[in-house]
Scaffold this motif. Structure first.
Motif, short mmCIF file in Angstrom:
data_model
loop_
_atom_site.label_atom_id
_atom_site.label_comp_id
_atom_site.label_asym_id
_atom_site.label_seq_id
_atom_site.Cartn_x
_atom_site.Cartn_y
_atom_site.Cartn_z
N PHE A 127 -6.06 -3.35 3.24
CA PHE A 127 -5.32 -2.13 2.97
C PHE A 127 -4.28 -1.95 4.05
CE2 PHE A 127 -9.38 -1.81 0.94
CZ PHE A 127 -9.17 -1.10 -0.24
N PHE A 128 -3.03 -1.63 3.68
CA PHE A 128 -1.98 -1.57 4.68
C PHE A 128 -0.88 -0.60 4.27
CE2 PHE A 128 -0.68 -4.71 1.63
CZ PHE A 128 0.71 -4.71 1.62
N THR A 129 0.05 -0.38 5.18
CA THR A 129 1.12 0.59 5.00
C THR A 129 2.44 -0.10 4.67
OG1 THR A 129 0.05 1.90 6.74
CG2 THR A 129 2.26 2.57 6.06
N VAL A 130 3.18 0.49 3.75
CA VAL A 130 4.57 0.10 3.49
C VAL A 130 5.41 1.37 3.62
CG1 VAL A 130 6.23 -0.82 1.84
CG2 VAL A 130 3.91 -1.77 1.92
N CYS A 131 6.42 1.32 4.50
CA CYS A 131 7.28 2.49 4.70
C CYS A 131 8.66 2.22 4.15
CB CYS A 131 7.36 2.83 6.18
SG CYS A 131 5.79 3.42 6.88
N GLU A 132 8.95 2.80 3.02
CA GLU A 132 10.27 2.73 2.39
C GLU A 132 10.92 4.09 2.66
OE1 GLU A 132 12.25 2.02 -2.04
OE2 GLU A 132 10.09 1.94 -1.80
N ALA A 133 11.18 4.90 1.64
CA ALA A 133 11.67 6.25 1.88
C ALA A 133 10.59 7.08 2.57
CB ALA A 133 12.08 6.90 0.57
N GLN A 134 9.32 6.80 2.24
CA GLN A 134 8.19 7.40 2.92
C GLN A 134 7.08 6.35 3.01
OE1 GLN A 134 7.15 10.75 0.45
NE2 GLN A 134 5.91 9.52 -0.92
N CYS A 135 6.13 6.57 3.89
CA CYS A 135 5.04 5.61 4.08
C CYS A 135 3.97 5.82 3.02
CB CYS A 135 4.44 5.77 5.47
SG CYS A 135 5.56 5.35 6.81
N ARG A 136 3.51 4.70 2.43
CA ARG A 136 2.46 4.74 1.42
C ARG A 136 1.50 3.58 1.64
NH1 ARG A 136 5.64 5.16 -4.22
NH2 ARG A 136 6.70 3.34 -3.34
N ILE A 137 0.33 3.67 1.05
CA ILE A 137 -0.73 2.70 1.30
C ILE A 137 -0.92 1.79 0.08
CG2 ILE A 137 -3.20 2.41 1.79
CD1 ILE A 137 -3.05 5.07 3.32
N TYR A 138 -1.01 0.49 0.37
CA TYR A 138 -1.19 -0.54 -0.65
C TYR A 138 -2.48 -1.32 -0.38
CZ TYR A 138 3.65 -0.07 -2.37
OH TYR A 138 4.82 0.38 -2.93
N GLU A 139 -2.89 -2.10 -1.39
CA GLU A 139 -4.09 -2.94 -1.27
C GLU A 139 -3.82 -4.31 -1.85
OE1 GLU A 139 -7.68 -4.87 -3.10
OE2 GLU A 139 -5.91 -4.00 -4.09
N THR A 140 -4.37 -5.35 -1.21
CA THR A 140 -4.37 -6.71 -1.74
C THR A 140 -5.76 -7.29 -1.55
OG1 THR A 140 -3.36 -8.92 -1.57
CG2 THR A 140 -3.54 -7.66 0.46
N HIS A 141 -6.16 -8.20 -2.42
CA HIS A 141 -7.49 -8.80 -2.30
C HIS A 141 -7.43 -10.28 -2.68
CE1 HIS A 141 -7.13 -7.08 -6.38
NE2 HIS A 141 -7.78 -8.16 -6.78
N LEU A 142 -8.48 -10.99 -2.32
CA LEU A 142 -8.53 -12.43 -2.57
C LEU A 142 -9.00 -12.74 -3.98
CD1 LEU A 142 -10.04 -13.93 0.71
CD2 LEU A 142 -7.79 -14.43 -0.27
N VAL A 143 -8.24 -13.60 -4.66
CA VAL A 143 -8.63 -14.16 -5.95
C VAL A 143 -8.39 -15.66 -5.88
CG1 VAL A 143 -8.17 -14.24 -8.43
CG2 VAL A 143 -8.08 -12.05 -7.23
#
Length: 224
Positions: A127-143
């Motif tokens: 889980f991590f942060t991406v800050c574009e116009a505002q900061c938001r939280i994203y998720e990635t997982h292993l497949v």
């Protein structure tokens, strides 16, 4: 003085005092002598640029948020002359750390500021942060041993009228703590939590209360 009468100044001073005390308490609880000199990690973990928010996936792999110019893209932040921050993924062989970002983790990096993340104990979700116009939280997982294209978490986490950043996921992956300046807090950025009711079906965010949150900024929660 003018500074003493400035509310923002008083809040920042109060925050600095609280954070210093918190660090000393943590050192004492962990049995680390207060005032112990830290050991500086060498390159490639540290560079002449801004390197911060290290998070271990396991004992031999970690991610560092960095604005080093050797980025996966060449956009420069005009405020400091460095690259937009990215997630940099390192693996350790023996005593040597190697940068494996391009081979294994570049999918987590956008054209914006990325970083300040957290792995589950199994190391199969990030889980991590991406800050574009505002900061938001994203998720990635292993497949099949590959990280998926990051997914934006729902509005329980990413409130439409505030920023969300610096997530810290519980070891089991069912509770997410994060910093947010959404309406309903006690100060500026507060620490909030949300419980997953399914696969990334995050329930209503809950402010964790005045014991933790103050009128100043509370940021960078950690469940480790």
């Amino acid at each position: 003085t003018v500074q003493e009468n400035n509310i923002a100044f008083r809040n920042y001073r109060e925050q600095a005092i609280i954070e210093k005390a918190g660090c000393e308490i943590a050192q004492q609880e962990l049995g680390i002598p207060v005032g112990l000199e830290p050991e500086l990690a060498e390159e490639p973990l540290n560079t002449p640029f801004i390197d911060f928010a290290p998070v271990f996936r396991d004992v031999n792999s970690l991610v560092v948020t960095s604005s080093r110019i050797l980025s996966n893209r060449k956009l420069i932040d005009g405020r400091n002359g460095e690259a937009f921050t990215d997630n940099y993924y390192f693996e350790k062989t023996g005593d040597i750390w190697e940068d494996k970002t391009r081979q294994k983790f570049s999918i987590t990096n956008s054209i914006y500021h990325d970083g300040s993340g957290s792995f589950t104990r199994k190391g199969d979700q990030y889980f991590f942060t991406v800050c574009e116009a505002q900061c938001r939280i994203y998720e990635t997982h292993l497949v099949e041993n590959k990280w998926t294209k990051p997914t934006l978490l729902n509005e329980a986490i990413n409130h439409p009228h505030g920023e969300s950043k610096q997530p810290s996921i519980s070891p089991g992956g069912d509770t997410l703590y994060f910093a947010s300046n959404r309406p309903g807090g006690y100060g500026q950025f507060d620490i909030w939590m949300s419980i997953d009711t399914g696969i990334n079906a995050w329930g209503p965010a809950i402010n964790i209360g005045r014991t933790i949150n103050t009128m100043a900024n509370e940021i960078a929660p950690s469940t480790t």
